[in-house]
Scaffold this motif. Structure first.
Motif, short mmCIF file in Angstrom:
data_model
loop_
_atom_site.label_atom_id
_atom_site.label_comp_id
_atom_site.label_asym_id
_atom_site.label_seq_id
_atom_site.Cartn_x
_atom_site.Cartn_y
_atom_site.Cartn_z
N ARG A 231 0.85 -1.18 0.00
CA ARG A 231 0.00 0.00 0.00
C ARG A 231 0.89 1.24 0.00
NH1 ARG A 231 -5.01 0.79 2.51
NH2 ARG A 231 -5.27 3.03 2.72
N VAL A 232 0.50 2.21 -0.80
CA VAL A 232 1.31 3.43 -0.94
C VAL A 232 0.43 4.66 -0.78
CG1 VAL A 232 2.76 4.75 -2.53
CG2 VAL A 232 2.78 2.28 -2.62
N GLU A 233 0.91 5.63 -0.06
CA GLU A 233 0.21 6.91 -0.01
C GLU A 233 1.21 8.05 -0.04
OE1 GLU A 233 -3.78 5.65 2.51
OE2 GLU A 233 -2.90 7.64 2.79
N VAL A 234 0.73 9.18 -0.48
CA VAL A 234 1.54 10.38 -0.43
C VAL A 234 1.16 11.11 0.85
CG1 VAL A 234 2.14 12.54 -1.55
CG2 VAL A 234 1.57 10.54 -2.92
N VAL A 235 2.10 11.26 1.73
CA VAL A 235 1.81 11.89 3.02
C VAL A 235 3.11 12.49 3.53
CG1 VAL A 235 2.14 9.70 4.27
CG2 VAL A 235 0.75 11.51 5.29
N MET A 236 2.99 13.53 4.33
CA MET A 236 4.15 14.21 4.88
C MET A 236 5.14 14.64 3.79
SD MET A 236 4.82 12.02 8.34
CE MET A 236 5.84 13.32 8.95
N GLY B 166 5.41 3.83 1.47
CA GLY B 166 4.92 2.54 1.05
C GLY B 166 5.09 1.51 2.15
N VAL B 167 4.11 0.65 2.27
CA VAL B 167 4.17 -0.46 3.23
C VAL B 167 4.05 -1.75 2.45
CG1 VAL B 167 3.18 -1.50 5.30
CG2 VAL B 167 3.02 0.98 4.94
N ASP B 168 4.93 -2.68 2.74
CA ASP B 168 4.98 -3.95 2.01
C ASP B 168 4.92 -5.05 3.06
OD1 ASP B 168 7.48 -5.16 -0.38
OD2 ASP B 168 5.84 -6.19 0.64
N ASP C 50 2.78 -3.38 14.30
CA ASP C 50 3.26 -4.34 15.31
C ASP C 50 2.11 -4.84 16.17
OD1 ASP C 50 6.35 -2.44 15.77
OD2 ASP C 50 5.81 -4.00 14.32
N GLU C 51 1.22 -3.94 16.57
CA GLU C 51 0.10 -4.35 17.41
C GLU C 51 -0.85 -5.27 16.68
OE1 GLU C 51 -1.68 -0.77 18.91
OE2 GLU C 51 0.11 -0.29 20.10
N ALA C 52 -0.87 -5.16 15.35
CA ALA C 52 -1.72 -6.05 14.56
C ALA C 52 -1.07 -7.42 14.40
CB ALA C 52 -1.99 -5.44 13.18
N GLY C 53 0.11 -7.58 14.96
CA GLY C 53 0.78 -8.87 14.90
C GLY C 53 1.61 -9.12 13.66
N LEU C 54 1.83 -8.07 12.86
CA LEU C 54 2.63 -8.25 11.65
C LEU C 54 4.08 -8.47 12.03
CD1 LEU C 54 1.05 -5.55 9.32
CD2 LEU C 54 0.33 -7.90 9.79
N ARG C 55 4.71 -9.45 11.40
CA ARG C 55 6.08 -9.78 11.78
C ARG C 55 7.09 -9.63 10.65
NH1 ARG C 55 4.48 -14.56 14.46
NH2 ARG C 55 3.71 -14.09 16.55
N CYS C 56 6.57 -9.52 9.44
CA CYS C 56 7.50 -9.40 8.32
C CYS C 56 7.01 -8.33 7.37
CB CYS C 56 7.65 -10.74 7.60
SG CYS C 56 8.96 -10.70 6.36
N TYR C 57 7.62 -7.18 7.44
CA TYR C 57 7.19 -6.09 6.57
C TYR C 57 8.33 -5.12 6.31
CZ TYR C 57 6.55 -3.47 10.99
OH TYR C 57 6.73 -2.87 12.20
N ALA C 58 8.14 -4.31 5.30
CA ALA C 58 9.09 -3.24 4.98
C ALA C 58 8.29 -1.97 4.77
CB ALA C 58 9.87 -3.58 3.71
N VAL C 59 8.78 -0.90 5.36
CA VAL C 59 8.17 0.41 5.15
C VAL C 59 9.22 1.30 4.52
CG1 VAL C 59 7.23 2.47 6.27
CG2 VAL C 59 6.61 0.19 7.12
N ASN C 60 8.85 1.98 3.46
CA ASN C 60 9.79 2.91 2.82
C ASN C 60 9.14 4.28 2.77
OD1 ASN C 60 11.48 4.38 1.11
ND2 ASN C 60 12.04 2.57 -0.06
#
Lengths: 261, 167
Positions: free
Chosen positions: A4-9, A14-16, A118-128
């Motif tokens: 998911r990608v958004e333009v913000v700040m 992007g979150v993968d 993290d609170e949603a329990g996601l353990r493998c992700y990349a944020v750019n």
């Protein structure tokens, strides 16, 4: 993999997510993540006239009356200024002298938003977030995340590659002549380094240290090493790749060798 | 999203700065040229045509050729929308986005061929999502740190793509 990608700040975030979770189930988590960033932008952006930062800069709001996290951020910025000999200075780096903690807020905002992942329990992700990266987990059973550091002059190439098993990677660089980074002490554009990347546990500090160390220049990587857990990889103006001891084991094979600072 | 995005995009100190391949020096910045790729934005689908992020016309002149794929296509991966082509001192910038279910899933910045450069375009790709397109010594990369994009050209073109997508 859900992305998911958004333009913000003012940048593209992007979150993968690599956890085996369907996209629909991730929707609320993504919403919370991006909503956090938008909220922080509204309160901290010096380009929004009604943000707390703008009102403080104008004198319409006393710092002591600002929200707790605004005061926290400004305290962190002041600490960073003192410990860097004012190479980082949120209060004086702009030509017009207006308060601007954006160099700290960008990384800190991502760390705040990450809590939802993290609170949603996601353990493998990349944020750019515009080139500042946070990694969690291992994308493959046999390796960590392979992170390229963009080559400063050849846009479709990388200068080095890191293998990260979880942590943050932030790069501060001038990719075009008219740089947006200025040394608060001199007003000049730093010219000893072309690019400086910090690796470490938290993006808040990786990002802040990258901006600071880039301004410091050739001694930047050594300054980063003063902070336990954080290391630096830099590309000098004469195109050498240098790195500090904490970063050394993260450089993966195939990276060009050069000097160790 | 328009006004908020515009305000956010104006945030210069976290600005985006793209390094474009230096092949052409333009006399002025910010001049909006005619799009070299026809941009739809109305959502018309073209069967069998996909706008890949880094492919495009191969070395034809920039302005007005309009001979390559349409700017808005539907593929299994979503619809693509092109932003306006912005001329900068480093060359031309155009941003392409792919939208799925109302969300942007890919952002790619394209450099358009100028002056008859031959060969495939080496597109400037947003490192977030198109790292697989980096030739990068053939090494495998998941993600790239250190991006960024020229503040005004990229932001302008991106905003246009977002507007066309109705986001």
């Amino acid at each position: 993999m859900v992305r998911r990608v958004e333009v913000v700040m003012g940048t593209v975030v992007g979150v993968d997510v690599r956890d085996a979770i369907p996209a629909d189930a991730l929707e609320p988590t993504f919403e919370a993540f991006f909503a956090t960033l938008r909220d922080i932008d509204e309160r901290f952006s010096p380009y929004r006239p009604e943000s707390e930062i703008s009102r403080i800069a104008d004198g319409r709001l006393a710092e002591a009356d600002a929200g707790a996290d605004v005061r926290f951020v400004l305290a962190c910025c002041d600490h960073l200024a003192a410990s860097s000999g004012w190479a980082f200075d949120a209060r004086r780096h702009r030509a017009d002298g207006r308060l601007d903690p954006s160099g700290f807020v960008k990384g800190w905002a991502i760390d705040e938003a990450l809590r939802y992942l993290d609170e949603a329990g996601l353990r493998c992700y990349a944020v750019n977030a515009g080139g500042d990266v946070v990694l969690r987990g291992n994308p493959q059973p046999d390796r960590g995340w392979l992170v390229g550091i963009r080559h400063p002059t050849e846009p479709d190439r990388i200068a080095a590659r890191l293998e990260i098993h979880g942590g943050a990677v932030a790069t501060s660089a001038l990719y075009e002549r008219a740089g947006h980074i200025r040394d608060p002490r001199t007003g000049a554009v730093p010219d000893q380094l072309v690019s400086l990347t910090v690796v470490g546990p938290e993006l808040t500090w990786a990002d802040a240290y990258a901006t600071t160390a880039f301004t410091i220049g050739a001694d930047g990587p050594a300054w980063v090493e003063r902070h336990p857990g954080y290391g630096a990889i830099a590309i000098t103006a004469d195109e050498r790749l240098v790195w500090s001891p904490t970063a050394a084991p993260l450089l993966s094979r195939g990276s060009q060798e050069v000097a160790v600072s | 999203m328009g006004p908020a995005v515009r305000a956010g995009l104006g945030m210069a100190s976290v600005a985006l700065a793209i390094l474009l391949l230096v092949g052409f020096k333009a006399p002025q910045d910010g001049v909006v040229m005619g799009a070299a790729r026809t941009s739809g934005g109305s959502g018309t689908s073209t069967a069998g045509t996909t706008s890949g992020g880094t492919t495009g016309s191969t070395g034809s002149g920039a302005s007005g050729s309009g001979s390559s794929s349409t700017g808005s296509t539907t593929s299994g991966a979503g619809k693509t929308y092109d932003g306006t082509v912005i001329q900068t001192r480093y060359g031309l910038v155009q941003v392409e986005i792919t939208v799925k279910s109302g969300k942007v899933v890919t952002v790619t910045a394209l450099e358009l061929p100028v002056g008859g450069r031959s060969g495939a375009i080496s597109g400037i790709v947003a490192p977030i999502l198109s790292s697989e397109a980096l030739s990068a010594q053939s090494s495998q990369i998941d993600i790239v740190s250190g991006a960024t994009y020229t503040s005004s050209a990229y932001a302008q073109s991106l905003q246009a793509a977002l507007d066309r997508a109705g986001i």
